[in-house]
Design a protein around this motif. Structure first.
Motif, PDB file in Angstrom:
ATOM      1  N   GLY A  89      21.732  -7.553  37.901  1.00  0.00           N
ATOM      2  CA  GLY A  89      21.128  -6.662  38.869  1.00  0.00           C
ATOM      3  C   GLY A  89      21.077  -7.311  40.240  1.00  0.00           C
ATOM      4  N   ALA A  90      21.429  -6.561  41.262  1.00  0.00           N
ATOM      5  CA  ALA A  90      21.500  -7.111  42.619  1.00  0.00           C
ATOM      6  C   ALA A  90      20.178  -7.041  43.365  1.00  0.00           C
ATOM      7  N   ARG A  91      19.209  -6.245  42.872  1.00  0.00           N
ATOM      8  CA  ARG A  91      17.939  -6.083  43.584  1.00  0.00           C
ATOM      9  C   ARG A  91      16.964  -7.198  43.195  1.00  0.00           C
ATOM     10  N   LYS A  92      17.264  -8.391  43.646  1.00  0.00           N
ATOM     11  CA  LYS A  92      16.401  -9.554  43.455  1.00  0.00           C
ATOM     12  C   LYS A  92      16.428 -10.373  44.750  1.00  0.00           C
ATOM     13  N   ASN A  93      15.446 -11.211  44.926  1.00  0.00           N
ATOM     14  CA  ASN A  93      15.400 -12.057  46.113  1.00  0.00           C
ATOM     15  C   ASN A  93      16.287 -13.281  45.979  1.00  0.00           C
ATOM     16  N   VAL A  94      16.674 -13.590  44.758  1.00  0.00           N
ATOM     17  CA  VAL A  94      17.603 -14.691  44.505  1.00  0.00           C
ATOM     18  C   VAL A  94      18.330 -14.389  43.204  1.00  0.00           C
ATOM     19  N   MET A  95      19.584 -14.784  43.136  1.00  0.00           N
ATOM     20  CA  MET A  95      20.367 -14.548  41.923  1.00  0.00           C
ATOM     21  C   MET A  95      20.184 -15.695  40.932  1.00  0.00           C
ATOM     22  N   PHE A  96      20.310 -15.373  39.642  1.00  0.00           N
ATOM     23  CA  PHE A  96      20.130 -16.362  38.583  1.00  0.00           C
ATOM     24  C   PHE A  96      21.463 -16.776  37.954  1.00  0.00           C
ATOM     25  N   HIS A  97      22.491 -16.870  38.757  1.00  0.00           N
ATOM     26  CA  HIS A  97      23.781 -17.286  38.217  1.00  0.00           C
ATOM     27  C   HIS A  97      24.416 -18.353  39.099  1.00  0.00           C
ATOM     28  N   ASP A  98      25.345 -19.065  38.511  1.00  0.00           N
ATOM     29  CA  ASP A  98      26.162 -20.009  39.257  1.00  0.00           C
ATOM     30  C   ASP A  98      27.284 -19.205  39.914  1.00  0.00           C
ATOM     31  N   TYR A  99      27.359 -19.262  41.219  1.00  0.00           N
ATOM     32  CA  TYR A  99      28.325 -18.425  41.946  1.00  0.00           C
ATOM     33  C   TYR A  99      29.768 -18.808  41.631  1.00  0.00           C
ATOM     34  N   ARG A 100      30.002 -20.058  41.276  1.00  0.00           N
ATOM     35  CA  ARG A 100      31.359 -20.461  40.881  1.00  0.00           C
ATOM     36  C   ARG A 100      31.757 -19.778  39.583  1.00  0.00           C
ATOM     37  N   SER A 101      30.810 -19.662  38.654  1.00  0.00           N
ATOM     38  CA  SER A 101      31.094 -19.005  37.379  1.00  0.00           C
ATOM     39  C   SER A 101      31.411 -17.532  37.574  1.00  0.00           C
ATOM     40  N   VAL A 102      30.649 -16.884  38.448  1.00  0.00           N
ATOM     41  CA  VAL A 102      30.918 -15.473  38.749  1.00  0.00           C
ATOM     42  C   VAL A 102      32.309 -15.316  39.354  1.00  0.00           C
ATOM     43  N   ALA A 103      32.655 -16.191  40.278  1.00  0.00           N
ATOM     44  CA  ALA A 103      33.972 -16.131  40.916  1.00  0.00           C
ATOM     45  C   ALA A 103      35.086 -16.348  39.891  1.00  0.00           C
ATOM     46  N   LEU A 104      34.877 -17.264  38.952  1.00  0.00           N
ATOM     47  CA  LEU A 104      35.878 -17.509  37.918  1.00  0.00           C
ATOM     48  C   LEU A 104      36.075 -16.284  37.028  1.00  0.00           C
ATOM     49  N   LEU A 105      34.973 -15.634  36.648  1.00  0.00           N
ATOM     50  CA  LEU A 105      35.085 -14.440  35.805  1.00  0.00           C
ATOM     51  C   LEU A 105      35.752 -13.295  36.561  1.00  0.00           C
ATOM     52  N   GLU A 106      35.430 -13.158  37.846  1.00  0.00           N
ATOM     53  CA  GLU A 106      36.068 -12.110  38.655  1.00  0.00           C
ATOM     54  C   GLU A 106      37.561 -12.374  38.776  1.00  0.00           C
ATOM     55  N   ARG A 107      37.932 -13.627  38.902  1.00  0.00           N
ATOM     56  CA  ARG A 107      39.353 -13.985  38.962  1.00  0.00           C
ATOM     57  C   ARG A 107      40.037 -13.677  37.628  1.00  0.00           C
ATOM     58  N   GLU A 108      39.355 -13.970  36.524  1.00  0.00           N
ATOM     59  CA  GLU A 108      39.908 -13.680  35.199  1.00  0.00           C
ATOM     60  C   GLU A 108      40.244 -12.197  35.073  1.00  0.00           C
ATOM     61  N   GLU A 109      39.320 -11.361  35.548  1.00  0.00           N
ATOM     62  CA  GLU A 109      39.540  -9.918  35.458  1.00  0.00           C
ATOM     63  C   GLU A 109      40.648  -9.462  36.410  1.00  0.00           C
ATOM     64  N   LYS A 110      40.590  -9.930  37.641  1.00  0.00           N
ATOM     65  CA  LYS A 110      41.549  -9.494  38.655  1.00  0.00           C
ATOM     66  C   LYS A 110      42.982  -9.842  38.273  1.00  0.00           C
ATOM     67  N   GLU A 111      43.173 -11.040  37.720  1.00  0.00           N
ATOM     68  CA  GLU A 111      44.524 -11.498  37.388  1.00  0.00           C
ATOM     69  C   GLU A 111      44.891 -11.238  35.930  1.00  0.00           C
ATOM     70  N   GLY A 112      44.001 -10.585  35.187  1.00  0.00           N
ATOM     71  CA  GLY A 112      44.304 -10.254  33.799  1.00  0.00           C
ATOM     72  C   GLY A 112      44.451 -11.464  32.900  1.00  0.00           C
ATOM     73  N   LEU A 113      43.729 -12.537  33.196  1.00  0.00           N
ATOM     74  CA  LEU A 113      43.859 -13.772  32.422  1.00  0.00           C
ATOM     75  C   LEU A 113      43.105 -13.700  31.101  1.00  0.00           C
ATOM     76  N   SER A 114      42.045 -12.905  31.061  1.00  0.00           N
ATOM     77  CA  SER A 114      41.278 -12.722  29.837  1.00  0.00           C
ATOM     78  C   SER A 114      40.553 -11.388  29.941  1.00  0.00           C
ATOM     79  N   GLU A 115      39.765 -11.079  28.937  1.00  0.00           N
ATOM     80  CA  GLU A 115      38.996  -9.833  28.952  1.00  0.00           C
ATOM     81  C   GLU A 115      37.647  -9.997  29.645  1.00  0.00           C
ATOM     82  N   SER A 116      37.415 -11.133  30.256  1.00  0.00           N
ATOM     83  CA  SER A 116      36.152 -11.389  30.946  1.00  0.00           C
ATOM     84  C   SER A 116      35.991 -10.448  32.143  1.00  0.00           C
ATOM     85  N   ARG A 117      34.753 -10.054  32.396  1.00  0.00           N
ATOM     86  CA  ARG A 117      34.477  -9.147  33.517  1.00  0.00           C
ATOM     87  C   ARG A 117      33.097  -9.437  34.090  1.00  0.00           C
ATOM     88  N   VAL A 118      32.874  -8.990  35.322  1.00  0.00           N
ATOM     89  CA  VAL A 118      31.573  -9.049  35.982  1.00  0.00           C
ATOM     90  C   VAL A 118      31.197  -7.644  36.418  1.00  0.00           C
TER      91      VAL A 118
END
Length: 366
Positions: free
Chosen positions: A295-324
Motif C-alpha cells: 500500500g502506498a498510503r504510508k509515511n514510510v515504506m517497509f521494503h528494500d527499494y533495491r528488492s522492489v526494483a529487482l522484482l520490477e525488472r524481473e517482470e518487465k524483462e520476463g525473467l521470472s513470474e515475479s511481480r510488484v
C-alpha cells in the motif's frame, strides 16, 4: 466460512500454536500458508483467506488455505492463557521460523487426509504468504528450505509478500543489474520514522521483560506519546488508524506482541552473526518467484527499494513470474482495505503470472 481449527506445538507449549484452515482439500490444488505479524492474530486475514478458498468465477478452483501467527499473537489464546502458555520473553526469530515450518507440516498433513484418498493424481503447489514481521519469517523459511534439505519436507514454490520485503540476495549482483536505474535511496527522515517506533516498542517490551507488566505499560505510554504525538513520527497514515485502534483495545496483549522488536535489537547487537543475514530474497527467482503487494498510503515504506526494483525488472524483462503491485489507495493492511484487488492479483500469480492472465485460461500451474 468457518475455519477448521487445529493446534501444533511451540517451545514450552505442546498445543500453543494455532492454525485456521479454509477450503476443501482436492488432489490437485494450490496450498497456501499465511503468517502475519504485529499486531495481528488470525482475524484480519480471514476475509482474504475465505476468498482464496472459494471457487472464483467458475474458473479458478479454491485454494487450501492455512492461517497462523506469531506465538501469543492470537487474541483468544492469549486471553485464555496469559503468560502461562507463552514464554514471557517472547520467541526468537529462529523459534518462530520453526513454528511456521511445523504449521506447514500440519497443513499438508490435514490436506493429505482427504485429498490423497481420491482416485485422482495427488499433486499440489505450496505458496507461503506473509505480512509485516511474518515477511522476515518468510524470508528465513525459504532460504533455510533451500539451503538445508533436512529443515522441511515442504519448500515453498513461490512467495506472496504483503507490504514488507527484505533485502536482495548478496549473490544477486543487484548493483550491476540495477546500474543506471533510478532506485530510491532512503533519507534521514525515512530512517528516523522506522527507528523511532521500533525503539519505543523494543524498550517497552524490555521493561515488561526486566521489571513488570506495569513498567512496560508506563514505558509504552510515555514513549508512544513522544514518538507519535509530539514528534509525529507515525509510519502509518490515517487509512490504517482504525485497524490500530482495534488492536490497542487490550493494552497488555498489545505490549506482549512487541517481542519481535525486542528480539530484533538483540539480534542486531550480535553483529555479523545475527539472523537477519539470512532474511533476504531467494537467489533464483525463476524457481521461487515473488509477488509483492504493498500500500502506498504510508509515511514510510517497509521494503528494500533495491528488492522492489529487482522484482520490477524481473517482470518487465520476463525473467521470472515475479511481480510488484502498488495499491495507491491502501496502507499497511491493504488486504483488508482492497480485498478484491488482492484476491485477484494473488489468483493471477497462482495461475502463473500476467501471461496466464492474458491468455485467460484461468488454470492453476499444477
Amino acid at each position: 466460512m468457518k475455519p477448521e481449527v487445529v493446534h501444533y506445538p511451540i517451545p514450552g507449549n505442546a498445543t500453543g500454536g494455532i492454525l485456521h484452515i479454509y477450503g476443501e482439500p482436492t488432489a490437485t490444488q494450490d496450498i497456501v500458508l499465511y503468517c502475519g505479524g504485529f499486531p495481528d492474530g488470525l482475524e484480519p486475514i480471514s476475509n482474504l483467506a475465505e476468498r482464496l478458498a472459494k471457487t472464483h468465477d467458475g474458473q479458478d478452483s479454491g485454494c487450501y488455505v492455512g492461517v497462523t501467527c506469531f506465538p501469543g499473537f492470537d487474541y483468544e489464546s492469549f486471553n485464555e492463557r496469559k503468560f502461562t502458555g507463552f514464554k514471557k520473553s517472547g520467541f526468537t526469530f529462529d523459534e518462530v521460523t520453526c513454528c511456521v515450518r511445523d504449521a506447514a507440516d500440519l497443513l499438508f498433513k490435514e490436506h493429505a487426509k482427504s485429498a490423497s484418498s481420491s482416485s485422482d493424481e495427488y499433486k499440489t503447489t505450496f505458496t507461503l504468504m506473509t505480512h509485516d514481521w511474518g515477511a522476515v519469517i518468510g524470508h528465513l523459511f525459504i532460504n533455510r528450505a533451500i539451503e538445508e534439505r533436512s529443515f522441511t519436507q515442504h519448500k515453498p514454490d513461490r512467495l506472496v509478500m504483503l507490504d514488507v520485503l527484505m533485502f536482495p540476495h548478496p549473490k544477486s549482483n543487484c548493483k550491476e543489474v540495477l546500474k543506471g536505474s533510478e532506485v530510491y535511496i532512503p533519507n534521514a527522515r525515512d530512517h528516523l520514522f522506522t527507528i523511532s517506533y521500533r525503539t519505543a516498542f523494543a524498550i517497552s517490551f524490555a521493561m515488561l521483560q526486566l521489571f513488570s507488566e506495569t513498567a512496560g505499560l508506563i514505558a509504552l505510554g510515555i514513549l508512544s506519546t513522544i514518538v507519535f504525538k509530539i514528534l509525529k513520527l507515525n509510519p502509518l497514515s490515517d487509512v490504517d488508524s482504525q485497524h490500530m485502534k482495534r488492536c490497542m483495545k487490550d493494552p497488555k496483549h498489545f505490549l506482549y506482541m512487541m517481542y519481535p522488536y525486542y528480539h530484533m535489537f538483540r539480534e542486531l547487537f550480535k553483529g555479523s552473526t545475527n539472523v537477519f543475514k539470512s532474511a533476504m530474497m531467494p537467489l533464483d527467482l525463476r524457481k521461487t518467484p515473488i509477488l509483492y503487494i504493498y500500500g502506498a498510503r504510508k509515511n514510510v515504506m517497509f521494503h528494500d527499494y533495491r528488492s522492489v526494483a529487482l522484482l520490477e525488472r524481473e517482470e518487465k524483462e520476463g525473467l521470472s513470474e515475479s511481480r510488484v503491485v502498488r495499491l495507491e489507495e491502501s496502507g499497511h493492511w491493504m488486504y483488508c482495505q482492497q480485498p478484491d484487488v488482492c484476491d485477484n492479483e494473488i489468483r493471477k500469480f497462482l495461475r502463473g503470472g500476467s501471461e496466464a492472465s492474458r491468455c485467460g485460461n484461468g488454470q492453476s500451474r499444477l
